[in-house]
Enzyme design. Structure first.
Site, PDB file in Angstrom:
ATOM      1  N   ILE A 198       0.845  -1.200   0.000  1.00 14.14           N
ATOM      2  CA  ILE A 198       0.000   0.000   0.000  1.00 14.14           C
ATOM      3  C   ILE A 198       0.888   1.260   0.000  1.00 14.14           C
ATOM      4  O   ILE A 198       0.723   2.162  -0.830  1.00 14.14           O
ATOM      5  CB  ILE A 198      -0.934   0.011   1.243  1.00 14.14           C
ATOM      6  CG1 ILE A 198      -1.961  -1.126   1.161  1.00 14.14           C
ATOM      7  CG2 ILE A 198      -1.585   1.373   1.440  1.00 14.14           C
ATOM      8  CD1 ILE A 198      -3.200  -0.848   0.367  1.00 14.14           C
ATOM      9  N   ASP A 223      12.924   0.828  13.436  1.00 12.30           N
ATOM     10  CA  ASP A 223      11.776   0.113  14.018  1.00 12.30           C
ATOM     11  C   ASP A 223      10.832   1.193  14.555  1.00 12.30           C
ATOM     12  O   ASP A 223      11.207   1.936  15.470  1.00 12.30           O
ATOM     13  CB  ASP A 223      12.269  -0.807  15.143  1.00 12.30           C
ATOM     14  CG  ASP A 223      11.146  -1.690  15.702  1.00 12.30           C
ATOM     15  OD1 ASP A 223       9.961  -1.289  15.621  1.00 12.30           O
ATOM     16  OD2 ASP A 223      11.468  -2.782  16.224  1.00 12.30           O
ATOM     17  N   LYS A 257       4.886  12.142  15.771  1.00  8.94           N
ATOM     18  CA  LYS A 257       5.505  12.949  16.840  1.00  8.94           C
ATOM     19  C   LYS A 257       6.882  13.460  16.396  1.00  8.94           C
ATOM     20  O   LYS A 257       7.193  14.641  16.550  1.00  8.94           O
ATOM     21  CB  LYS A 257       5.629  12.090  18.100  1.00  8.94           C
ATOM     22  CG  LYS A 257       6.330  12.735  19.256  1.00  8.94           C
ATOM     23  CD  LYS A 257       5.417  13.643  20.028  1.00  8.94           C
ATOM     24  CE  LYS A 257       6.169  14.329  21.177  1.00  8.94           C
ATOM     25  NZ  LYS A 257       5.461  15.515  21.659  1.00  8.94           N
ATOM     26  N   SER A 267      -5.229   3.474   7.884  1.00 11.66           N
ATOM     27  CA  SER A 267      -6.121   2.785   8.813  1.00 11.66           C
ATOM     28  C   SER A 267      -6.768   1.586   8.116  1.00 11.66           C
ATOM     29  O   SER A 267      -6.176   0.991   7.208  1.00 11.66           O
ATOM     30  CB  SER A 267      -7.172   3.790   9.322  1.00 11.66           C
ATOM     31  OG  SER A 267      -7.957   3.206  10.327  1.00 11.66           O
ATOM     32  N   LYS A 323      -6.029   0.053  14.844  1.00 14.80           N
ATOM     33  CA  LYS A 323      -6.542   0.978  13.810  1.00 14.80           C
ATOM     34  C   LYS A 323      -7.604   1.905  14.401  1.00 14.80           C
ATOM     35  O   LYS A 323      -7.695   3.068  14.002  1.00 14.80           O
ATOM     36  CB  LYS A 323      -7.099   0.200  12.623  1.00 14.80           C
ATOM     37  CG  LYS A 323      -6.072  -0.679  11.889  1.00 14.80           C
ATOM     38  CD  LYS A 323      -5.003   0.102  11.158  1.00 14.80           C
ATOM     39  CE  LYS A 323      -4.098  -0.799  10.320  1.00 14.80           C
ATOM     40  NZ  LYS A 323      -3.005  -0.126   9.643  1.00 14.80           N
ATOM     41  N   ILE A 339      -8.031  -4.681  -1.204  1.00 12.92           N
ATOM     42  CA  ILE A 339      -7.208  -4.165  -2.311  1.00 12.92           C
ATOM     43  C   ILE A 339      -6.389  -5.324  -2.876  1.00 12.92           C
ATOM     44  O   ILE A 339      -5.600  -5.948  -2.153  1.00 12.92           O
ATOM     45  CB  ILE A 339      -6.277  -3.021  -1.845  1.00 12.92           C
ATOM     46  CG1 ILE A 339      -7.059  -1.928  -1.080  1.00 12.92           C
ATOM     47  CG2 ILE A 339      -5.525  -2.432  -3.045  1.00 12.92           C
ATOM     48  CD1 ILE A 339      -8.116  -1.190  -1.864  1.00 12.92           C
TER      49      ILE A 339
END
Ligand code: HXC
Length: 273
Positions: free
Chosen positions: A34, A83, A143, A160, A178, A207
């Site tokens: 994706i 990571d 962040k 999501s 999610k 998808i």
């Protein structure tokens, strides 16, 4: 892996070829399926991209393929050995991106981990692993990038899903993660918008030819899955690319705190795949 998109996305598509010229996108999970096609679309429309992830071989390969797509070896920066569960890794990745490209305009928080497991066999550590990659990882990504986004008045896109909209079995950790991502995006849409930053989610459905579909379904089920989808077809990676471009484009300038569901209407039917 061959690219999904090609120059026809620019020459015959809906978007201006230089839509994202001089902009920079920071993508976690960029060598997955994706996020990879999201990166392709952004790069084809002029963007530069930092691809951030754990697997160095895959990331470097992806980065080379994306540079070849636009015939520009400077367009992509692979940042391996990151990571997303480790905040310091993300801070370092942001630092390297700013060093190379000088700015970050868009963030795609897409790194994900998932497996099918029933609740009775799910260990606490298994639950924690998925939530840490998907939810904490998305938090860490955004962040770390926010100071740069404040400077550019940038935009965030979380990847999501739809299966936490109802009770999908065997998907507890990812559904919980999610749902948390949706909540985080809504929160940031309110807190960061006064600083000029928009925050949205994309929620892909079934998808075709993606890691998610491979993990959650089987090739022999494709035809029956199609029949369950109101649009009577599986989603394509290009569908995800188009929606991503839309959310980052000026056409979506007033869209903030939204989850764009790209699933052909499937979740409204209440069926699973
Ligand atoms: C049950 C499992 C499991 C499985 C791992 N565990 N796989 N439990 N069923 N299939 C448990 C382990 O036993 C361990 O618990 C705990 O999870 C952590 O496992 P590790 O292998 O040590 O974790 P780690 O190496 O960090 O790997 C994280 C991972 C792995 C999530 C488990 O699968 C991963 O790295 N995945 C990244 C790639 C990925 O999943 N991509 C999916 C993207 S598609 P114990 O108790 O034994 O210690 C996607 C689709 C979204 O997300 C939906 C789209 C519609």
């Amino acid at each position: 892996m061959p690219c999904t998109l090609d120059q026809s996305f620019v020459t015959k598509g809906s978007w201006k070829p230089d839509l994202f010229k001089d902009k920079v996108v920071f993508i976690t999970g960029g060598s997955g399926t994706i996020c990879r096609v999201q990166a392709e679309a952004m790069i084809l429309l002029g963007c530069r991209a930092a691809l951030v992830g754990r697997d160095d071989k895959k990331l470097i390969e992806t980065s080379n393929e994306l540079c070849d797509l636009v015939n520009d070896s400077e367009r992509c920066l692979p940042i391996p050995n990151v990571d997303v569960r480790e905040y310091n890794d993300l801070e370092n990745a942001v630092h390297l991106t700013l060093k190379k490209f000088g700015r970050i305009d868009y963030v795609i928080a897409g790194a994900a981990g998932n497996f099918i497991c029933d609740f009775m066999n799910l260990s606490p550590n298994a639950f924690k692993s998925v939530v840490s990659i998907d939810l904490l990882g998305s938090f860490n990504t955004v962040k770390a990038a926010t100071p740069a986004l404040i400077k550019s008045k940038g935009s965030i896109l979380f990847v999501s899903a739809t299966f936490h909209y109802y009770g999908v079995p065997f998907q507890g950790p990812v559904g919980a993660a999610k749902a948390g991502i949706d909540a985080l995006s809504n929160n940031l849409a309110v807190e960061l918008a006064p600083l000029g930053i928009r925050s949205n989610c994309i929620a892909p459905g079934a998808i075709d030819d993606t890691e998610g579909f491979k993990r959650l379904s089987k090739p022999e089920l494709k035809e029956s899955v199609k029949e369950m989808i109101p649009l009577q077809r599986l989603g394509t990676k290009k569908d995800i690319a188009e929606s991503t471009v839309f959310i980052f484009s000026p056409a979506a300038n007033y869209i903030n705190g939204h989850t764009l569901v790209v699933d052909g209407g499937m979740w409204h039917t209440g069926t699973l795949f």
